[in-house]
Design a protein around this motif. Structure first.
Motif, PDB file in Angstrom:
ATOM      1  N   ALA A 114       0.883  -1.427   0.113  1.00 15.83           N
ATOM      2  CA  ALA A 114      -0.065   0.049   0.022  1.00 15.83           C
ATOM      3  C   ALA A 114       0.967   1.434   0.055  1.00 15.83           C
ATOM      4  N   GLU A 115       0.782   2.121  -0.770  1.00 16.51           N
ATOM      5  CA  GLU A 115       1.537   3.275  -0.969  1.00 16.51           C
ATOM      6  C   GLU A 115       0.377   4.334  -0.365  1.00 16.51           C
ATOM      7  N   ILE A 135       3.780   1.583   3.130  1.00 15.47           N
ATOM      8  CA  ILE A 135       4.465   2.868   3.070  1.00 15.47           C
ATOM      9  C   ILE A 135       3.710   3.898   3.169  1.00 15.47           C
ATOM     10  N   ALA A 136       3.865   4.974   4.043  1.00 19.57           N
ATOM     11  CA  ALA A 136       2.968   6.201   4.170  1.00 19.57           C
ATOM     12  C   ALA A 136       3.877   7.421   4.103  1.00 19.57           C
ATOM     13  N   LEU A 189       0.486  -0.612  11.996  1.00 20.50           N
ATOM     14  CA  LEU A 189      -0.199  -0.225  10.992  1.00 20.50           C
ATOM     15  C   LEU A 189       0.376  -0.058   9.391  1.00 20.50           C
ATOM     16  N   VAL A 190       1.621   0.619   9.392  1.00 20.41           N
ATOM     17  CA  VAL A 190       2.435   0.858   8.577  1.00 20.41           C
ATOM     18  C   VAL A 190       3.858   0.515   8.769  1.00 20.41           C
ATOM     19  N   ASN A 191       4.610   0.333   7.646  1.00 20.19           N
ATOM     20  CA  ASN A 191       5.965  -0.122   7.753  1.00 20.19           C
ATOM     21  C   ASN A 191       6.914   1.167   8.026  1.00 20.19           C
ATOM     22  N   GLY A 200       6.690   7.760  -3.549  1.00 19.61           N
ATOM     23  CA  GLY A 200       6.722   6.796  -4.768  1.00 19.61           C
ATOM     24  C   GLY A 200       8.049   6.313  -5.083  1.00 19.61           C
ATOM     25  N   GLN A 201       9.111   6.942  -4.768  1.00 16.44           N
ATOM     26  CA  GLN A 201      10.326   6.447  -4.863  1.00 16.44           C
ATOM     27  C   GLN A 201      10.664   5.452  -3.850  1.00 16.44           C
ATOM     28  N   VAL A 202      10.443   5.558  -2.802  1.00 17.95           N
ATOM     29  CA  VAL A 202      10.585   4.582  -1.679  1.00 17.95           C
ATOM     30  C   VAL A 202       9.683   3.178  -1.814  1.00 17.95           C
TER      31      VAL A 202
END
Length: 271
Positions: A114-115, A135-136, A189-191, A200-202
């Protein structure tokens, strides 16, 4: 970027791109990517199609809108109350389709990342929790605010409670308050949380790293992860030992170990 494929169903749209083995499925249903009945079907079909394409090794679920996903389409759901059954049949169909969508993500043969940029609430937060990684950006926000409108987030609770500690899950569910990305990372909940301009790059770097692995190994590992998580300890070890033996018999395990010993890059055959 790869060739852009556009899928449209009325005003409900997905924007799909692919670069190498990474397929990006971006929700593009303004203004909030609300999960209408049709949109959930569309998204499920897109995920299934990605899994059936052997060139796809990782899926990124993102948004082209300012909001990641605001959950179910409340206007559509309220309109269903005009039906003779007061909407019961429609509500049953909606929540079943939502369950199918979330389970499609979990059962997909490839990892799903999930982005998240913007708000992810209710079933949108459920989408994030259902993905294998998340990834947030620093602008992301998360909430299960159903309690504020008299509708407890019971189905989002399934994915949420399987990813964060029970007390943190209950805090989100009972208060309906918004969680910032730093806290979302702390509770699992997020990494990662990154500046918006690097999101976007990560995500692409994560996806490419995973896509470089054996597709067979990723598939067997993802399936085993979710299967063992629901088993008692002794049964989990028994099941994963069986999976390890099956994995050891695969061509890619033989190739990977040989490559490691011979100090060379493995050549995967995905078998």
């Amino acid at each position: 970027m790869g060739e852009v494929l556009k899928i449209e169903h009325g005003t409900e749209t997905l924007r799909i791109t692919q670069e190498g083995g990474v397929r990006r499925i971006a929700m593009a249903r303004p203004p909030a990517n609300a999960l209408s009945l049709g949109f959930m079907e569309e998204l499920t079909n897109a995920l299934t199609a990605a899994a059936e394409d052997r060139n796809v090794r990782v899926v990124v679920l993102a948004s082209d809108a300012k909001v990641f996903c605001a959950g179910h389409d409340l206007k559509e759901m309220q309109a269903a109350r005009d039906e003779a059954d007061k909407g019961r049949c429609f509500f049953e169909k909606t929540f079943q389709r939502c369950a199918d969508l979330m389970q499609t993500i979990v059962r997909l043969r490839v990892p799903v990342i999930a982005e998240v940029n913007g708000v992810a609430t209710a079933a949108g937060c459920q989408l994030v929790a259902s993905c294998d990684l998340a990834i947030a950006s620093e602008e992301a926000r998360f909430a299960t605010p159903g309690v504020n409108i008299g509708l407890f987030c019971s189905t989002p609770m399934v994915a949420l409670s399987r990813n964060v500690h029970r007390k943190h899950a209950m805090e989100m569910l009972l208060t309906g308050e918004t969680t910032d990305p730093t806290h979302a990372r702390e509770i699992g909940l997020v990494n990662r949380v990154v500046p918006k301009q690097y999101l976007g790059q990560v995500v692409q770097k994560y996806a490419e790293t995973i896509a470089s692995k054996s597709a067979f190994t990723l598939k067997i590992g993802k399936e085993a992860f979710y299967r063992q998580a629901e088993l008692p300890l002794s049964e989990a070890y028994k099941e994963t030992a069986r999976v390890m033996v099956e994995n050891m018999m695969a061509k890619d395990a033989d190739e990977g170990m040989s490559a490691f010993i011979e100090k060379r890059t493995p050549t995967w055959v995905d078998e």
